[in-house]
Design an enzyme around this catalytic site. Structure first.
Site, PDB file in Angstrom:
ATOM      1  N   LYS A   4       0.839  -1.207   0.000  1.00  0.00           N
ATOM      2  CA  LYS A   4       0.000   0.000   0.000  1.00  0.00           C
ATOM      3  C   LYS A   4       0.874   1.257   0.000  1.00  0.00           C
ATOM      4  O   LYS A   4       0.677   2.164  -0.800  1.00  0.00           O
ATOM      5  CB  LYS A   4      -0.930   0.035   1.230  1.00  0.00           C
ATOM      6  N   ARG A  11      -9.527   0.844   9.345  1.00  0.00           N
ATOM      7  CA  ARG A  11      -8.947  -0.454   9.688  1.00  0.00           C
ATOM      8  C   ARG A  11      -9.991  -1.374  10.319  1.00  0.00           C
ATOM      9  O   ARG A  11      -9.700  -2.516  10.601  1.00  0.00           O
ATOM     10  CB  ARG A  11      -7.886  -0.154  10.716  1.00  0.00           C
ATOM     11  N   ARG A  65      11.974  -5.907   5.107  1.00  0.00           N
ATOM     12  CA  ARG A  65      11.717  -4.489   4.814  1.00  0.00           C
ATOM     13  C   ARG A  65      12.586  -3.597   5.694  1.00  0.00           C
ATOM     14  O   ARG A  65      12.800  -3.849   6.873  1.00  0.00           O
ATOM     15  CB  ARG A  65      10.255  -4.145   5.077  1.00  0.00           C
ATOM     16  N   ARG A  85      11.549  -1.777  11.313  1.00  0.00           N
ATOM     17  CA  ARG A  85      10.485  -1.417  12.238  1.00  0.00           C
ATOM     18  C   ARG A  85      10.337  -2.489  13.313  1.00  0.00           C
ATOM     19  O   ARG A  85      10.485  -3.679  13.033  1.00  0.00           O
ATOM     20  CB  ARG A  85       9.155  -1.302  11.471  1.00  0.00           C
ATOM     21  N   ARG A  98      -0.079  -9.166  13.376  1.00  0.00           N
ATOM     22  CA  ARG A  98      -0.639  -8.145  12.472  1.00  0.00           C
ATOM     23  C   ARG A  98      -1.521  -8.803  11.409  1.00  0.00           C
ATOM     24  O   ARG A  98      -2.564  -8.274  11.038  1.00  0.00           O
ATOM     25  CB  ARG A  98       0.483  -7.345  11.817  1.00  0.00           C
TER      26      ARG A  98
HETATM   27  P1  AP5 Z   1       4.908  -1.567   1.865  1.00  0.00           P
HETATM   28  O1  AP5 Z   1       4.528  -0.727   0.695  1.00  0.00           O
HETATM   29  O2  AP5 Z   1       5.721  -0.946   2.939  1.00  0.00           O
HETATM   30  O3  AP5 Z   1       3.614  -2.305   2.446  1.00  0.00           O
HETATM   31  P2  AP5 Z   1       2.342  -1.721   3.213  1.00  0.00           P
HETATM   32  O4  AP5 Z   1       1.132  -2.409   2.628  1.00  0.00           O
HETATM   33  O5  AP5 Z   1       2.342  -0.218   3.218  1.00  0.00           O
HETATM   34  O6  AP5 Z   1       2.636  -2.337   4.648  1.00  0.00           O
HETATM   35  P3  AP5 Z   1       2.651  -1.735   6.117  1.00  0.00           P
HETATM   36  O7  AP5 Z   1       3.362  -2.750   6.947  1.00  0.00           O
HETATM   37  O8  AP5 Z   1       3.192  -0.345   6.182  1.00  0.00           O
HETATM   38  O9  AP5 Z   1       1.172  -1.745   6.423  1.00  0.00           O
HETATM   39  P4  AP5 Z   1       0.522  -1.973   7.735  1.00  0.00           P
HETATM   40  O10 AP5 Z   1      -0.866  -1.804   7.278  1.00  0.00           O
HETATM   41  O11 AP5 Z   1       0.765  -3.176   8.528  1.00  0.00           O
HETATM   42  O12 AP5 Z   1       1.253  -0.908   8.673  1.00  0.00           O
HETATM   43  P5  AP5 Z   1       0.866   0.549   9.127  1.00  0.00           P
HETATM   44  O13 AP5 Z   1       2.092   1.363   9.103  1.00  0.00           O
HETATM   45  O14 AP5 Z   1      -0.351   1.041   8.432  1.00  0.00           O
HETATM   46  O15 AP5 Z   1       5.681  -2.866   1.289  1.00  0.00           O
HETATM   47  C1  AP5 Z   1       6.211  -3.835   2.160  1.00  0.00           C
HETATM   48  C2  AP5 Z   1       7.595  -4.270   1.648  1.00  0.00           C
HETATM   49  O16 AP5 Z   1       7.433  -4.951   0.412  1.00  0.00           O
HETATM   50  C3  AP5 Z   1       8.563  -3.082   1.374  1.00  0.00           C
HETATM   51  O17 AP5 Z   1       9.855  -3.473   1.717  1.00  0.00           O
HETATM   52  C4  AP5 Z   1       8.434  -2.876  -0.160  1.00  0.00           C
HETATM   53  O18 AP5 Z   1       9.643  -2.349  -0.690  1.00  0.00           O
HETATM   54  C5  AP5 Z   1       8.126  -4.285  -0.646  1.00  0.00           C
HETATM   55  N1  AP5 Z   1       7.247  -4.333  -1.817  1.00  0.00           N
HETATM   56  C6  AP5 Z   1       6.135  -3.561  -2.040  1.00  0.00           C
HETATM   57  N2  AP5 Z   1       5.547  -3.920  -3.202  1.00  0.00           N
HETATM   58  C7  AP5 Z   1       6.284  -4.953  -3.729  1.00  0.00           C
HETATM   59  C8  AP5 Z   1       6.178  -5.761  -4.912  1.00  0.00           C
HETATM   60  N3  AP5 Z   1       5.199  -5.607  -5.799  1.00  0.00           N
HETATM   61  N4  AP5 Z   1       7.104  -6.721  -5.103  1.00  0.00           N
HETATM   62  C9  AP5 Z   1       8.114  -6.914  -4.196  1.00  0.00           C
HETATM   63  N5  AP5 Z   1       8.279  -6.177  -3.075  1.00  0.00           N
HETATM   64  C10 AP5 Z   1       7.374  -5.200  -2.823  1.00  0.00           C
HETATM   65  O19 AP5 Z   1       0.411   0.280  10.648  1.00  0.00           O
HETATM   66  C11 AP5 Z   1       1.338  -0.065  11.659  1.00  0.00           C
HETATM   67  C12 AP5 Z   1       0.608  -0.161  12.996  1.00  0.00           C
HETATM   68  O20 AP5 Z   1       0.034   1.120  13.335  1.00  0.00           O
HETATM   69  C13 AP5 Z   1      -0.586  -1.129  13.029  1.00  0.00           C
HETATM   70  O21 AP5 Z   1      -0.184  -2.464  13.285  1.00  0.00           O
HETATM   71  C14 AP5 Z   1      -1.429  -0.531  14.163  1.00  0.00           C
HETATM   72  O22 AP5 Z   1      -0.902  -0.861  15.415  1.00  0.00           O
HETATM   73  C15 AP5 Z   1      -1.239   0.969  13.946  1.00  0.00           C
HETATM   74  N6  AP5 Z   1      -2.268   1.541  13.071  1.00  0.00           N
HETATM   75  C16 AP5 Z   1      -2.085   2.085  11.839  1.00  0.00           C
HETATM   76  N7  AP5 Z   1      -3.250   2.519  11.337  1.00  0.00           N
HETATM   77  C17 AP5 Z   1      -4.197   2.247  12.266  1.00  0.00           C
HETATM   78  C18 AP5 Z   1      -5.610   2.429  12.316  1.00  0.00           C
HETATM   79  N8  AP5 Z   1      -6.292   2.983  11.294  1.00  0.00           N
HETATM   80  N9  AP5 Z   1      -6.264   2.020  13.430  1.00  0.00           N
HETATM   81  C19 AP5 Z   1      -5.610   1.454  14.458  1.00  0.00           C
HETATM   82  N10 AP5 Z   1      -4.271   1.234  14.475  1.00  0.00           N
HETATM   83  C20 AP5 Z   1      -3.576   1.627  13.377  1.00  0.00           C
END
Ligand code: AP5
Length: 208
Positions: free
Chosen positions: A13, A88, A127, A154, A165
């Site tokens: 994402k 979420r 990552r 992270r 997660r």
């Molecule tokens: P990346 O693009 O970083 O993936 P992402 O989908 O953005 O993953 P996140 O881990 O950031 O999402 P998340 O939803 O768990 O975390 P968030 O920060 O929102 O890609 C991942 C890796 O793959 C990278 O290394 C990239 O280079 C690689 N890659 C990408 N595309 C590729 C491809 N096509 N081929 C190969 N490699 C590829 O949330 C973190 C925490 O915050 C949550 O656990 C929760 O505790 C809290 N939180 C956040 N939002 C909320 C909410 N709305 N409500 C409550 N708690 C929340």
């Protein structure tokens, strides 16, 4: 254009959002980035959120919802936004609908980036994230290609937290796919391919 990005942790994402932001100037509203910034600043919100994030659980709605409401009021968001990591759960989705209605704004697309769990575990374990700007890349990159900042792993990209997660995603967030399908705005892209191929499809699905 106003977009919600859906997808499991590590689906890509943030990667796709970064590209859309760079090419089309949309505001990137990532609740994960906003929460990590609060943790880094050791604010009251950051201190409350950290334990949930480190455990791979959702931060309480009241904390996250206020953060998003405030961010949506900023000028850049009025020109179009990508919500990444919000909503979420169903409560957040309902609050978002109501907030956007009050603002006279429609969501155009909820885009699901679909990737198999086994691919996700590999991606997240290797990552690295920029401490300064949040840019993500795979392990082996020491300096951020965008700002030169330090790349780190992270805390929630450790194996035991990744499993939690994914469970949280399945229980709380995955049902939103049906929610947005019911609203007639769901689109889906296969995220288990080369990043450039995924991005080409994303643009085509968004009509860009
Ligand atoms: P990346 O693009 O970083 O993936 P992402 O989908 O953005 O993953 P996140 O881990 O950031 O999402 P998340 O939803 O768990 O975390 P968030 O920060 O929102 O890609 C991942 C890796 O793959 C990278 O290394 C990239 O280079 C690689 N890659 C990408 N595309 C590729 C491809 N096509 N081929 C190969 N490699 C590829 O949330 C973190 C925490 O915050 C949550 O656990 C929760 O505790 C809290 N939180 C956040 N939002 C909320 C909410 N709305 N409500 C409550 N708690 C929340």
């Amino acid at each position: 254009m106003n977009i919600v990005l859906l997808g499991a942790p590590g689906a890509g994402k943030g990667t796709q959002a970064q590209r859309l932001v760079a090419e089309y100037g949309l505001a990137h509203i990532s609740t994960g980035d906003l929460l990590r910034a609060a943790v880094k600043a050791q604010s009251k919100l950051g201190k409350e959120a950290k334990g949930y994030m480190d455990a791979g659980r959702l931060v309480p709605d009241k904390l996250v919802i206020n953060l998003v409401k405030e961010r949506l009021q900023e000028d850049d968001a009025k020109r179009g936004f990508i919500l990444d990591g919000f909503p979420r759960n169903s409560q957040q989705a309902v609050v978002l609908d109501s907030e956007l209605k009050d603002m006279g704004i429609d969501l155009d697309v909820a885009l699901l980036v679909d990737v198999r769990p086994e691919v996700i575990i590999n991606r997240l374990s290797s990552r690295r994230t920029c401490r300064e700007c949040g840019y993500t890349a795979q392990a082996g990159v020491d300096a951020c290609p965008r700002c030169g900042g330090e790349m780190y792993q992270r805390d929630d990209d450790k194996p035991e937290t990744i499993a939690q997660r994914l469970e949280t995603y399945g229980n709380k967030t995955a049902p939103l796919v049906e929610y947005y399908a019911g609203h007639g705005i769901l689109k889906q892209v296969d995220g288990d391919r080369d990043v450039n191929e995924v991005y080409a499809d994303v643009k085509s699905l968004l009509g860009l």
